[in-house]
Design a protein around this motif. Structure first.
Motif, PDB file in Angstrom:
ATOM      1  N   TRP A   1     136.582  75.857 -19.899  1.00 27.58           N
ATOM      2  CA  TRP A   1     135.467  76.232 -20.771  1.00 27.58           C
ATOM      3  C   TRP A   1     134.224  75.406 -20.486  1.00 27.58           C
ATOM      4  O   TRP A   1     133.103  75.871 -20.727  1.00 27.58           O
ATOM      5  CB  TRP A   1     135.893  76.113 -22.229  1.00 27.58           C
ATOM      6  CG  TRP A   1     136.908  77.152 -22.593  1.00 27.58           C
ATOM      7  CD1 TRP A   1     138.212  76.955 -22.929  1.00 27.58           C
ATOM      8  CD2 TRP A   1     136.702  78.563 -22.627  1.00 27.58           C
ATOM      9  NE1 TRP A   1     138.841  78.157 -23.168  1.00 27.58           N
ATOM     10  CE2 TRP A   1     137.935  79.157 -22.990  1.00 27.58           C
ATOM     11  CE3 TRP A   1     135.610  79.389 -22.387  1.00 27.58           C
ATOM     12  CZ2 TRP A   1     138.090  80.531 -23.115  1.00 27.58           C
ATOM     13  CZ3 TRP A   1     135.765  80.763 -22.510  1.00 27.58           C
ATOM     14  CH2 TRP A   1     136.997  81.312 -22.872  1.00 27.58           C
ATOM     15  N   LEU A   2     134.384  74.201 -19.955  1.00 25.57           N
ATOM     16  CA  LEU A   2     133.209  73.448 -19.513  1.00 25.57           C
ATOM     17  C   LEU A   2     132.593  74.065 -18.261  1.00 25.57           C
ATOM     18  O   LEU A   2     131.370  74.057 -18.090  1.00 25.57           O
ATOM     19  CB  LEU A   2     133.586  71.988 -19.256  1.00 25.57           C
ATOM     20  CG  LEU A   2     133.784  71.102 -20.484  1.00 25.57           C
ATOM     21  CD1 LEU A   2     134.258  69.716 -20.072  1.00 25.57           C
ATOM     22  CD2 LEU A   2     132.493  70.990 -21.292  1.00 25.57           C
ATOM     23  N   HIS A   3     133.435  74.618 -17.384  1.00 27.55           N
ATOM     24  CA  HIS A   3     132.899  75.238 -16.176  1.00 27.55           C
ATOM     25  C   HIS A   3     132.119  76.507 -16.507  1.00 27.55           C
ATOM     26  O   HIS A   3     131.262  76.939 -15.724  1.00 27.55           O
ATOM     27  CB  HIS A   3     134.046  75.571 -15.203  1.00 27.55           C
ATOM     28  CG  HIS A   3     134.299  77.029 -15.029  1.00 27.55           C
ATOM     29  ND1 HIS A   3     135.021  77.776 -15.948  1.00 27.55           N
ATOM     30  CD2 HIS A   3     133.920  77.897 -14.052  1.00 27.55           C
ATOM     31  CE1 HIS A   3     135.075  79.030 -15.542  1.00 27.55           C
ATOM     32  NE2 HIS A   3     134.419  79.134 -14.401  1.00 27.55           N
ATOM     33  N   ALA A   4     132.383  77.108 -17.666  1.00 28.28           N
ATOM     34  CA  ALA A   4     131.668  78.332 -18.043  1.00 28.28           C
ATOM     35  C   ALA A   4     130.194  78.071 -18.329  1.00 28.28           C
ATOM     36  O   ALA A   4     129.384  79.005 -18.270  1.00 28.28           O
ATOM     37  CB  ALA A   4     132.337  78.962 -19.270  1.00 28.28           C
ATOM     38  N   LEU A   5     129.823  76.836 -18.629  1.00 32.35           N
ATOM     39  CA  LEU A   5     128.415  76.527 -18.898  1.00 32.35           C
ATOM     40  C   LEU A   5     127.549  76.627 -17.638  1.00 32.35           C
ATOM     41  O   LEU A   5     126.534  77.324 -17.645  1.00 32.35           O
ATOM     42  CB  LEU A   5     128.308  75.146 -19.546  1.00 32.35           C
ATOM     43  CG  LEU A   5     128.972  75.012 -20.930  1.00 32.35           C
ATOM     44  CD1 LEU A   5     128.883  73.572 -21.425  1.00 32.35           C
ATOM     45  CD2 LEU A   5     128.327  75.956 -21.930  1.00 32.35           C
ATOM     46  N   PRO A   6     127.887  75.941 -16.520  1.00 39.81           N
ATOM     47  CA  PRO A   6     127.068  76.147 -15.310  1.00 39.81           C
ATOM     48  C   PRO A   6     127.203  77.550 -14.718  1.00 39.81           C
ATOM     49  O   PRO A   6     126.299  77.992 -13.992  1.00 39.81           O
ATOM     50  CB  PRO A   6     127.597  75.082 -14.335  1.00 39.81           C
ATOM     51  CG  PRO A   6     128.954  74.739 -14.811  1.00 39.81           C
ATOM     52  CD  PRO A   6     128.901  74.890 -16.300  1.00 39.81           C
ATOM     53  N   GLU A   7     128.293  78.256 -15.030  1.00 43.27           N
ATOM     54  CA  GLU A   7     128.436  79.620 -14.498  1.00 43.27           C
ATOM     55  C   GLU A   7     127.409  80.568 -15.087  1.00 43.27           C
ATOM     56  O   GLU A   7     127.105  81.598 -14.490  1.00 43.27           O
ATOM     57  CB  GLU A   7     129.846  80.149 -14.789  1.00 43.27           C
ATOM     58  CG  GLU A   7     130.933  79.547 -13.913  1.00 43.27           C
ATOM     59  CD  GLU A   7     130.791  79.914 -12.452  1.00 43.27           C
ATOM     60  OE1 GLU A   7     130.091  80.890 -12.146  1.00 43.27           O
ATOM     61  OE2 GLU A   7     131.376  79.218 -11.608  1.00 43.27           O
ATOM     62  N   LEU A   8     126.857  80.245 -16.243  1.00 40.24           N
ATOM     63  CA  LEU A   8     125.776  81.064 -16.791  1.00 40.24           C
ATOM     64  C   LEU A   8     124.569  81.074 -15.855  1.00 40.24           C
ATOM     65  O   LEU A   8     123.845  82.072 -15.775  1.00 40.24           O
ATOM     66  CB  LEU A   8     125.360  80.531 -18.171  1.00 40.24           C
ATOM     67  CG  LEU A   8     126.424  80.580 -19.276  1.00 40.24           C
ATOM     68  CD1 LEU A   8     125.894  79.924 -20.537  1.00 40.24           C
ATOM     69  CD2 LEU A   8     126.854  82.000 -19.562  1.00 40.24           C
ATOM     70  N   TYR A   9     124.375  79.973 -15.143  1.00 45.15           N
ATOM     71  CA  TYR A   9     123.285  79.893 -14.166  1.00 45.15           C
ATOM     72  C   TYR A   9     123.703  80.461 -12.810  1.00 45.15           C
ATOM     73  O   TYR A   9     122.945  81.212 -12.182  1.00 45.15           O
ATOM     74  CB  TYR A   9     122.851  78.435 -14.016  1.00 45.15           C
ATOM     75  CG  TYR A   9     121.887  78.182 -12.883  1.00 45.15           C
ATOM     76  CD1 TYR A   9     120.569  78.614 -12.946  1.00 45.15           C
ATOM     77  CD2 TYR A   9     122.306  77.514 -11.732  1.00 45.15           C
ATOM     78  CE1 TYR A   9     119.695  78.382 -11.908  1.00 45.15           C
ATOM     79  CE2 TYR A   9     121.435  77.270 -10.691  1.00 45.15           C
ATOM     80  CZ  TYR A   9     120.125  77.709 -10.778  1.00 45.15           C
ATOM     81  OH  TYR A   9     119.260  77.492  -9.742  1.00 45.15           O
ATOM     82  N   PHE A  10     124.921  80.129 -12.380  1.00 45.19           N
ATOM     83  CA  PHE A  10     125.364  80.580 -11.063  1.00 45.19           C
ATOM     84  C   PHE A  10     125.520  82.102 -10.994  1.00 45.19           C
ATOM     85  O   PHE A  10     125.274  82.705  -9.947  1.00 45.19           O
ATOM     86  CB  PHE A  10     126.699  79.924 -10.706  1.00 45.19           C
ATOM     87  CG  PHE A  10     126.616  78.431 -10.517  1.00 45.19           C
ATOM     88  CD1 PHE A  10     125.484  77.854  -9.982  1.00 45.19           C
ATOM     89  CD2 PHE A  10     127.675  77.603 -10.868  1.00 45.19           C
ATOM     90  CE1 PHE A  10     125.393  76.476  -9.800  1.00 45.19           C
ATOM     91  CE2 PHE A  10     127.604  76.227 -10.698  1.00 45.19           C
ATOM     92  CZ  PHE A  10     126.457  75.661 -10.167  1.00 45.19           C
TER      93      PHE A  10
END
Length: 371
Positions: free
Chosen positions: A173-182
């Motif tokens: 769920w922490l990785h989902a935060l930068p994935e909003l940009y990627f």
């Protein structure tokens, strides 16, 4: 013949360059941490990122073999960071080799394309987490005996599978935060995704830190099953809009999961932990069994469930309105087909109440000549 235009690569360190090559950069970083295990100087630092920390071994009279437990601590942040990198790599692999190939065949619009990618990624994660969590629950006894959810609190000692499960959950769920940009998520979709990502991080981290791993695990597994059914149904709906039966099953299980969550939460915080023999607050012992924290946890869970039910009711009302609007044109079409066409008399043959005959004919009968 015209010359073919070559696709220019974006400038180094530009936004487009980072988005296109983020998976490769993250893979190199993860590989560097793994290579650190090969050298004695860096091995003691690299091992904090890769292996689960805070191992505690106990020996009992009943078992001749030592029992290995795990606790949590600040070094878990390094482990969470490494598995967050792994989650970013797996996200890119699923997107490129599975979801993008299916998208090319379906020819979806931009809105449906974004929702299809979101549901595809979450469906893989929910399926994996549900199977993993169910296998852990099958080996535990508190699924049949709810008193074990609060008995012998604080349950600061975890088995390897339980701790590694929570590490991977927080990392995902922490990785989902930068994935909003990627993933170039649309601006109108970012607030909605931020809401549920932050709720997952807060609730899972809270259960992990407050030594409520048993309660968190038994609540996550049915919730993940419900979410898996929803996103799988949405994937089938995008492939064929007539396939909507999965949403009916999801709606039924969604309400049951909310009732189960509220029941177990009230039972644990309102009755179980309130009657534990050693209430108190001690960070060193991992004991957070005081009235303020119990009320805060129960209020957070109840508010989250109420918010989810509000979103669920609005979603069902929206679907009902769309269904009614789609039925109205069909009814009008059937009514126009069922009415017979009326034959109007030929008004051109009437004038002032008298019948006109074409070609100069008269209504009078001609007298026959007597021969």
């Amino acid at each position: 013949m015209g010359l073919r235009k070559k696709n220019k690569s974006p400038p180094v360190l530009s936004h487009e360059f980072v988005i296109q090559n983020h998976a490769d950069a993250v893979s190199c970083l993860a590989l560097g941490l793994l290579l650190g295990l090969m050298f004695e100087v860096t091995a003691r630092y690299a091992i904090m990122f890769i292996t689960v920390q805070y191992n505690v071994t106990y020996t009992t009279d009943d078992r001749p073999e030592p029992v290995h437990f795990y606790e949590y601590g600040p070094k878990d942040m390094a482990t969470i960071f490494f598995y967050m990198l792994i989650a970013i790599i797996l996200h890119a692999v699923i997107q490129e080799y599975i979801l993008d190939k299916i998208n090319r065949r379906l020819h979806l619009s931009k809105t449906k394309h974004s929702k299809f990618n979101e549901s595809g990624q979450l469906a893989f994660f929910y399926l994996f987490s549900f199977v993993w969590g169910a296998s852990i629950l099958s080996a535990e006894e508190f699924t049949t005996n709810p008193t074990l959810l609060w008995k012998d609190y604080p349950n600061s000692r975890m088995f390897f599978q339980v701790k590694f499960f929570y590490i991977c959950q927080i990392a995902y769920w922490l990785h989902a935060l930068p994935e909003l940009y990627f993933q170039k998520i649309r601006k109108e979709d970012i607030p909605r995704q931020l809401h549920y990502v932050c709720l997952y991080i807060a609730h899972i981290s809270g259960a992990y830190i407050l030594n409520l791993q048993r309660l968190g695990l038994i609540l996550l597994v049915p919730h993940y099953l419900v979410e898996l059914i929803f996103h799988a149904s949405r994937l089938f709906y995008f492939s064929d809009e007539n396939k909507q039966k999965g949403f009916t099953l999801w709606a039924l299980l969604f309400v049951m999961a909310r009732l189960l969550t509220l029941t177990l939460s009230v039972l644990t915080f309102g009755f179980g932990l309130a009657r534990v023999e050693n209430p108190g607050f001690s960070i060193a012992e991992g004991n957070f069994n005081i009235l303020t924290i119990r009320i805060g946890c129960l209020a957070a869970i109840c508010l989250t469930q109420a918010w989810m039910m509000w979103k669920f009711i609005n979603f069902q009302l929206k679907k009902w309105r769309e269904h009614v609007q789609n039925q109205i044109p069909k009814k009008k079409a059937t009514n126009t087909k069922s009415k017979p066409a009326k034959k109007e008399p030929n008004r051109g043959n009437f004038a002032n109440g008298a019948v006109k005959f074409e070609e100069g004919t008269s209504p009078r009968k001609r007298k026959s000549k007597v021969l």
